[in-house]
Design a protein around this motif. Structure first.
Motif, PDB file in Angstrom:
ATOM      1  N   PHE A  32       0.868  -1.170   0.000  1.00  0.00           N
ATOM      2  CA  PHE A  32       0.000   0.000   0.000  1.00  0.00           C
ATOM      3  C   PHE A  32       0.903   1.218   0.000  1.00  0.00           C
ATOM      4  O   PHE A  32       1.958   1.209   0.622  1.00  0.00           O
ATOM      5  CB  PHE A  32      -0.877  -0.002   1.263  1.00  0.00           C
ATOM      6  CG  PHE A  32      -1.995   0.996   1.217  1.00  0.00           C
ATOM      7  CD1 PHE A  32      -3.141   0.734   0.479  1.00  0.00           C
ATOM      8  CD2 PHE A  32      -1.895   2.204   1.890  1.00  0.00           C
ATOM      9  CE1 PHE A  32      -4.170   1.655   0.417  1.00  0.00           C
ATOM     10  CE2 PHE A  32      -2.934   3.130   1.829  1.00  0.00           C
ATOM     11  CZ  PHE A  32      -4.067   2.851   1.095  1.00  0.00           C
ATOM     12  N   ASN A  33       0.540   2.255  -0.742  1.00  0.00           N
ATOM     13  CA  ASN A  33       1.335   3.485  -0.720  1.00  0.00           C
ATOM     14  C   ASN A  33       0.444   4.683  -0.995  1.00  0.00           C
ATOM     15  O   ASN A  33      -0.775   4.550  -1.075  1.00  0.00           O
ATOM     16  CB  ASN A  33       2.478   3.393  -1.731  1.00  0.00           C
ATOM     17  CG  ASN A  33       1.961   3.157  -3.137  1.00  0.00           C
ATOM     18  OD1 ASN A  33       0.791   3.431  -3.429  1.00  0.00           O
ATOM     19  ND2 ASN A  33       2.796   2.652  -3.998  1.00  0.00           N
ATOM     20  N   GLU A  34       1.055   5.832  -1.188  1.00  0.00           N
ATOM     21  CA  GLU A  34       0.271   7.072  -1.352  1.00  0.00           C
ATOM     22  C   GLU A  34      -0.614   6.999  -2.587  1.00  0.00           C
ATOM     23  O   GLU A  34      -1.684   7.603  -2.621  1.00  0.00           O
ATOM     24  CB  GLU A  34       1.160   8.314  -1.505  1.00  0.00           C
ATOM     25  CG  GLU A  34       2.346   8.422  -0.598  1.00  0.00           C
ATOM     26  CD  GLU A  34       3.502   7.597  -1.123  1.00  0.00           C
ATOM     27  OE1 GLU A  34       4.074   7.973  -2.164  1.00  0.00           O
ATOM     28  OE2 GLU A  34       3.836   6.563  -0.513  1.00  0.00           O
ATOM     29  N   ASP A  35      -0.145   6.306  -3.635  1.00  0.00           N
ATOM     30  CA  ASP A  35      -0.960   6.248  -4.848  1.00  0.00           C
ATOM     31  C   ASP A  35      -2.257   5.486  -4.600  1.00  0.00           C
ATOM     32  O   ASP A  35      -3.327   5.886  -5.048  1.00  0.00           O
ATOM     33  CB  ASP A  35      -0.178   5.575  -5.981  1.00  0.00           C
ATOM     34  CG  ASP A  35       1.061   6.378  -6.337  1.00  0.00           C
ATOM     35  OD1 ASP A  35       0.979   7.626  -6.302  1.00  0.00           O
ATOM     36  OD2 ASP A  35       2.102   5.767  -6.610  1.00  0.00           O
ATOM     37  N   PHE A  36      -2.140   4.395  -3.863  1.00  0.00           N
ATOM     38  CA  PHE A  36      -3.357   3.665  -3.506  1.00  0.00           C
ATOM     39  C   PHE A  36      -4.214   4.515  -2.581  1.00  0.00           C
ATOM     40  O   PHE A  36      -5.429   4.545  -2.690  1.00  0.00           O
ATOM     41  CB  PHE A  36      -3.006   2.335  -2.823  1.00  0.00           C
ATOM     42  CG  PHE A  36      -2.535   1.272  -3.766  1.00  0.00           C
ATOM     43  CD1 PHE A  36      -3.456   0.555  -4.523  1.00  0.00           C
ATOM     44  CD2 PHE A  36      -1.202   0.996  -3.917  1.00  0.00           C
ATOM     45  CE1 PHE A  36      -3.027  -0.430  -5.396  1.00  0.00           C
ATOM     46  CE2 PHE A  36      -0.769   0.018  -4.793  1.00  0.00           C
ATOM     47  CZ  PHE A  36      -1.672  -0.696  -5.536  1.00  0.00           C
ATOM     48  N   GLU A  37      -3.537   5.213  -1.688  1.00  0.00           N
ATOM     49  CA  GLU A  37      -4.285   6.040  -0.738  1.00  0.00           C
ATOM     50  C   GLU A  37      -5.100   7.092  -1.486  1.00  0.00           C
ATOM     51  O   GLU A  37      -6.276   7.306  -1.203  1.00  0.00           O
ATOM     52  CB  GLU A  37      -3.308   6.698   0.240  1.00  0.00           C
ATOM     53  CG  GLU A  37      -4.023   7.438   1.336  1.00  0.00           C
ATOM     54  CD  GLU A  37      -3.082   7.896   2.456  1.00  0.00           C
ATOM     55  OE1 GLU A  37      -2.116   7.181   2.756  1.00  0.00           O
ATOM     56  OE2 GLU A  37      -3.342   8.963   3.013  1.00  0.00           O
ATOM     57  N   ALA A  38      -4.451   7.729  -2.476  1.00  0.00           N
ATOM     58  CA  ALA A  38      -5.156   8.748  -3.262  1.00  0.00           C
ATOM     59  C   ALA A  38      -6.356   8.127  -3.971  1.00  0.00           C
ATOM     60  O   ALA A  38      -7.425   8.737  -4.080  1.00  0.00           O
ATOM     61  CB  ALA A  38      -4.205   9.370  -4.275  1.00  0.00           C
ATOM     62  N   ALA A  39      -6.179   6.900  -4.460  1.00  0.00           N
ATOM     63  CA  ALA A  39      -7.262   6.248  -5.183  1.00  0.00           C
ATOM     64  C   ALA A  39      -8.393   5.820  -4.245  1.00  0.00           C
ATOM     65  O   ALA A  39      -9.562   5.847  -4.604  1.00  0.00           O
ATOM     66  CB  ALA A  39      -6.723   5.040  -5.934  1.00  0.00           C
ATOM     67  N   PHE A  40      -8.020   5.447  -3.017  1.00  0.00           N
ATOM     68  CA  PHE A  40      -9.022   4.939  -2.074  1.00  0.00           C
ATOM     69  C   PHE A  40      -9.748   6.061  -1.343  1.00  0.00           C
ATOM     70  O   PHE A  40     -10.766   5.839  -0.705  1.00  0.00           O
ATOM     71  CB  PHE A  40      -8.343   4.049  -1.014  1.00  0.00           C
ATOM     72  CG  PHE A  40      -7.966   2.667  -1.511  1.00  0.00           C
ATOM     73  CD1 PHE A  40      -8.044   2.347  -2.852  1.00  0.00           C
ATOM     74  CD2 PHE A  40      -7.547   1.680  -0.625  1.00  0.00           C
ATOM     75  CE1 PHE A  40      -7.692   1.077  -3.311  1.00  0.00           C
ATOM     76  CE2 PHE A  40      -7.198   0.408  -1.061  1.00  0.00           C
ATOM     77  CZ  PHE A  40      -7.268   0.110  -2.413  1.00  0.00           C
ATOM     78  N   LYS A  41      -9.185   7.269  -1.424  1.00  0.00           N
ATOM     79  CA  LYS A  41      -9.654   8.340  -0.566  1.00  0.00           C
ATOM     80  C   LYS A  41     -11.108   8.731  -0.831  1.00  0.00           C
ATOM     81  O   LYS A  41     -11.888   8.894   0.093  1.00  0.00           O
ATOM     82  CB  LYS A  41      -8.752   9.558  -0.751  1.00  0.00           C
ATOM     83  CG  LYS A  41      -8.829  10.508   0.376  1.00  0.00           C
ATOM     84  CD  LYS A  41      -7.647  11.461   0.356  1.00  0.00           C
ATOM     85  CE  LYS A  41      -7.816  12.488   1.444  1.00  0.00           C
ATOM     86  NZ  LYS A  41      -6.765  13.503   1.382  1.00  0.00           N
TER      87      LYS A  41
END
Ligand SMILES: *[C@@H]1O[C@H](CO)[C@@H](O)[C@H](O)[C@H]1NC(C)=O
Ligand SMILES: *[C@@H]1O[C@H](CO)[C@@H](O)[C@H](O)[C@H]1NC(C)=O
Ligand SMILES: *[C@@H]1O[C@H](CO)[C@@H](O)[C@H](O)[C@H]1NC(C)=O
Ligand SMILES: *[C@@H]1O[C@H](CO)[C@@H](O)[C@H](O)[C@H]1NC(C)=O
Length: 960
Positions: free
Chosen positions: A512-521
């Motif tokens: 998991f990283n910031e890119d996934f975080e941005a997508a999940f947000k």
């Protein structure tokens, strides 16, 4: 503590010591260097210095962990930085780097050996269904266990299309074998490695990189082309090294299918990632690609051999089942206003009235307000929306509601006495959508004990799982009248603004990283769940051991499922959708575009890449659609965006708090915007014709695949085969460069011939009011310049203007001209349309009106039949499936003929949809003495296309 960590730490300490020694040595030799008595030693020592330095260049610090004792490759850490592949998470402290990886103490990077030790073993010659076992029992992601019993399936779909599926053995997938194909592939024995060859070389090579499969993380790396070549796609021209993209529908995510065009020399091949689960795509600096997916199912890819981008598009369209469902009105402007007006109906009426007086053309509108479903009844809102629809109908505009997928949720008043404060009876009866009745269709929370609640605009919302919802369900949501002509499904990735915290997500997801975080947000919580509802009778069961499927694995399908569920309301309708998955049959609705110069360029790039990926129908918001628009400082940008929108396949003008329709501006700004919309309207016959056979706006590499200097350009675009646009992409630009495409080109609006050789940058002056457009010599474009207020009215009522751009420099002119002579067989025509003899007749017309001259011109025309023309041009106008008007021209005359016999569309007073009158002809490329304007010759005439019912062709002589 995990035992291996200490072990590997020791190894790395050794490495460190080694590095320090080396450094000390260098200093020591430096001192010696000055001492002349040690000459002999010096040379030896130089070598001793040079070697470590060379190695130092590659910075290798192998971990001394032994490879699995299976006798296969050991792998080396000696790889230039450029071509290293990250081993798990790249930037970690040494103790978190898997012992089978390498670690670089300089850059603190954990990377794979080459060949990677994380591979799967192919016991014998590969065949379908063979079970593959991991070489290393754990993966570099939190040391999870590697999945065993993997399968690789290779499906030879067609002679130019191959698909590769890596999956878990539970699934029974079996690839086809065909005999005639333009590719071949090799699956290496022992350590799995796959190489696919196309007609012009390698098109896919795992190059002995890693293949990793474990719970919730699958990874593969490969190469599509060499580092000196370009790749395009995923919203980028070119797709450069260092880029990371995410496949997971979300605000700001990809709109197109994830298709990559890879170029190598003069040929192109395509790569499509079919990932339903959240998937990250990393493009490494040397064009190696790494794909990481949060999946438990596997990975599936498609390869298309090309060799041209158009070949790739054709295969992709075929695979995705593209259907031509373009309605003419869809090309007109679509307007929507989500203003905060007190009285939206009055505002709507004012807009309609003013746009009529200001000659602002538009075809459809979203009505009084966007539609949001609610659990509670709101009869006022229903009335408002229905009245808005009626108003539009009465003004001859289409009604295209904007619909979001979620349901605004109000807590039920419980029966418990302490909570029943005021009249629970009445409040309960206000519920219009019964979420209890339909509970099985609603997405549930992560432990599935209750319905998942998200948040949009500060309101609680719930999300139906639109897969397999019933017709009743949809009809209980759609309580408005069904008088709509199409629908825009927005926020349907779907949107959820509720606060999410990802602090403990590593306990659940190994990667998991910031890119996934941005997508999940801004999407529903990743571990919400949904039940697969097979039919309406199935009952829910909450068996703790058999938890329903986590929503994230099928999240990407949500948009498609909403689109097909919506058809249950009224049957198939024109659907625009913000979110799609592998679906080229909905119009892509770009949403959440901030207003900026960069985004104007992005929209052109995205639309062009989308088009060539099969999304020919693509709608873009003019001037953005977010709240950030500044109606004072961004006026010029907005005007330029309107000009660019002239050439977009479909356009939307979407106002929020600040209006951005032309009526919100004044003076020249408003005039320029309306003029841009009018120009667009006048070009629709050309756009409609182009869109029957290909995308409208296209990148240079697609249109001119062999023109090397143009390939990387993202600042000029082709519009169909015959136009090229060079937009200004910066404020107050006074010059732009046209990189000359192959062939001869004219200024589209004036007829000036552009001097320049292919690939050369020609500097053109431009003004704020200009939008440079060029027309290809050899083409004919049909326009309707005298536009009306909607696309359909313009098509019916406006006379045609024919623009002819002559090509006089092509030596193959004569042959080309002969080849295109109509081969239509007129014998099948309706008896009413005149007798066979008449049908073969040719009508001669000229731009002189006396009978004498007409005879003369007829004679000339007949005489010229045998002569070889020096110049030629041709074009066509598609009207309906069985009616296309063909145009061809020489330097003296224009010949018009009909292909097909559906004359009803132009001549039947009841069924007519197209105008039958041709009034103006402009010719570019004649000699100066034949021009009656600066750079062209304009001739007026009156040609009734219905004469083609009785004649083979109409010949119009425009030069005496
Ligand atoms: C890359 O270039 C090398 C040498 O030119 C060639 O052997 C190899 O096949 C190329 N690989 C690809 C994927 O094009
Ligand atoms: C769902 O994910 C959150 C973190 O995003 C976590 O706190 C929660 O425990 C998860 N629920 C389940 C049932 O795994
Ligand atoms: C001449 O026209 C033919 C047919 O359109 C085209 O294939 C060829 O490339 C053209 N040649 C030049 C030099 O433009
Ligand atoms: C076009 O012609 C074909 C064959 O003549 C016919 O089957 C088809 O229905 C026609 N289409 C339309 C729209 O008239």
């Amino acid at each position: 503590m995990i035992p291996h960590i200490n072990e590997s730490k020791d190894d790395f300490e050794e490495d460190l010591t080694f590095a320090q020694d080396k450094y000390r040595n260098v200093k020591w030799y430096d001192r010696i260097l000055l001492n002349k008595t040690f000459r002999v030693t010096l040379s030896l020592l130089l070598i001793a210095v040079a070697c470590p330095l060379l190695i130092y260049h590659f910075i290798f610090f192998p971990s001394f962990n032994h490879p699995p004792s299976d006798g296969y490759s050991t792998g080396s850490c000696l790889a230039p930085r450029q071509s290293r592949l990250p081993c798990g998470v790249e930037a970690v402290p040494p103790e978190l780097c898997h012992p089978q990886c390498c670690y670089d103490h300089q850059s603190h990077m954990c990377f794979h050996r080459f060949p990677s030790r994380f591979s799967y073993l192919v016991p014998t010659e590969w065949s379908e269904g063979m079970l593959l076992q991991p070489r290393v029992p754990t993966v570099p992601y939190r040391l999870q266990r590697s999945l065993t019993n993997l399968k690789l399936s290779i499906d030879e779909v067609s002679s130019s299309h191959l698909s590769l599926t890596f999956h878990h053995s539970d699934d029974d997938i079996s690839g086809r074998r065909i005999t005639e194909k333009k590719y071949d592939y090799t699956v290496l024995k022992h350590e799995l490695s796959i190489v696919v060859n196309g007609p012009n070389g390698i098109i896919f090579n795992t190059a002995r990189g890693p293949l990793i499969a474990s719970n919730n993380i699958w990874e593969i790396s490969f190469r599509l082309t060499n580092s000196s070549n370009y790749m395009y796609g995923l919203g980028e021209i070119p797709l450069k090294g260092g880029t990371t993209k995410m496949i997971y529908s979300h605000r700001g995510g990809l709109s197109s299918i994830p298709l990559i065009f890879a170029q190598s020399n003069n040929s192109y091949h395509g790569f499509l990632i079919e990932a339903m689960a959240p998937t990250e795509i990393l493009i490494r600096p040397d064009n190696q690609m790494v794909i990481r997916s949060i999946t438990n199912w596997g990975l599936k890819f498609h390869l298309f051999v090309g060799p041209t981008p158009a070949d790739i598009m054709r295969d992709v369209k075929g695979m995705l089942g593209f259907k031509n469902n373009l309605e003419y009105w869809m090309l007109g402007a679509h307007v929507c206003s989500e203003g905060t007006s007190e009285n939206p109906l009055t505002e709507l009426q004012t807009f309609i009235t003013t746009s009529n007086t200001q000659r602002l053309p538009f075809d459809s509108h979203c009505g009084a307000a966007p539609v949001v479903f609610k659990t509670d009844c709101d009869p006022d809102l229903v009335t408002l929306i229905n009245q808005g629809a009626t108003q539009l109908k009465n003004s001859n505009k289409k009604y295209i509601p904007h619909v979001s997928p979620y349901i605004k949720y109000t807590e039920r008043i419980t029966e418990e006495p302490e909570e029943v404060t005021n009249e629970p009876e009445t409040r309960a009866s206000e519920r219009c959508f019964d979420d209890d009745l339909y509970e099985k269709y609603i997405i549930r929370s992560s432990n599935s004990s209750h319905i998942y609640q998200g948040e949009v605009g500060g309101n609680k919302v719930i999300y139906p799982n639109y897969e397999n919802v019933s017709e009743e369900f949809m009809k209980s949501l759609w309580i408005y009248n069904t008088n709509f002509d199409g629908v825009i499904l927005e926020n349907n990735w779907p949107l959820d603004e509720s606060k999410k915290d990802f602090v403990d997500i590593h306990d659940h997801l190994p990667y998991f990283n910031e890119d996934f975080e941005a997508a999940f947000k801004f999407t529903p919580k990743w571990n919400a769940t949904r039940h697969i509802v097979i039919d309406d009778d199935q009952t829910l069961s909450f068996n703790a051991e058999e938890l329903p499927e986590k929503y994230l694995y099928t999240h990407n399908e949500f948009g498609n499922q909403f689109a097909s569920a919506f058809e249950k309301i009224k049957g198939p309708t024109e659907t625009f959708s913000t979110s799609q998955w592998m679906n080229v049959n909905v119009v892509v609705n770009r949403q959440n575009i901030r207003t900026s110069w960069t985004n104007l360029n992005r929209e052109l790039i995205e639309a062009s890449l989308g088009g060539i990926s099969g999304h020919w129908y693509w709608s873009t918001p003019v001037c953005g659609d977010t709240d950030n628009f500044d109606s004072e400082s961004q006026i010029r940008l907005c005007a330029k965006w309107y000009m660019a929108a002239t050439y977009m396949p479909m356009i939307k003008i979407h106002s929020k708090d600040v209006a951005r329709d032309p009526l919100a501006f004044t003076g020249t700004d408003r005039a320029q915007m309306i003029s841009a919309l009018t120009k667009r309207m006048s070009l629709l016959p050309y756009f409609y014709t182009v869109l029957q056979e290909g995308p409208l706006i296209r990148p240079m590499f697609y249109q001119f695949p062999n023109a090397e200097p143009l390939r990387h350009l993202s600042t000029q675009f082709a519009v169909g085969d015959d136009l090229v646009i060079v937009p200004n992409l910066q404020p107050s630009q006074s010059h732009v460069h046209l990189w000359m495409p192959p062939g001869t080109w004219f200024d589209f609006w004036g007829g000036l011939k552009i001097d320049g050789i292919e690939g050369q940058a020609v500097t053109m002056t431009t003004t704020e009011a200009d939008f440079l457009t060029f027309m290809r010599a050899g083409s004919i474009i049909i326009m309707q310049k005298n536009t009306q207020l909607t696309a359909e009215l313009t098509r019916l009522q406006s006379e045609y203007t024919v623009i002819i751009a002559l090509d006089c420099e092509n030596s193959t002119v004569a042959e080309v001209f002969e080849e295109t002579t109509t081969t239509e067989d007129p014998t099948t025509s309706d008896p009413d349309l005149g007798d066979e003899v008449n049908k073969k007749r040719t009508i001669f017309l000229s731009n002189t009106n006396t009978a004498d001259e007409r005879d003369k011109s007829k004679k000339v025309a007949e005489e010229s039949d045998g002569a070889t023309p020096k110049c030629y041009a041709r074009g066509k106008l598609y009207m309906s499936e069985n009616m296309t008007i063909q145009f061809k021209s020489t330097e003296t005359e224009l010949t018009i003929s009909a292909l097909g016999d559906d004359f009803g569309v132009i001549c039947d007073p009841h069924g007519q949809i197209w105008s039958s009158t041709l009034r103006h002809v402009s010719i570019y490329g004649l000699s100066d003495d034949q021009n009656n304007y600066d750079d062209d010759r304009k001739v007026d005439t009156l040609i009734n296309l219905c004469s083609l019912m009785n004649a083979k062709e109409i010949v119009f002589k425009f030069v005496n």
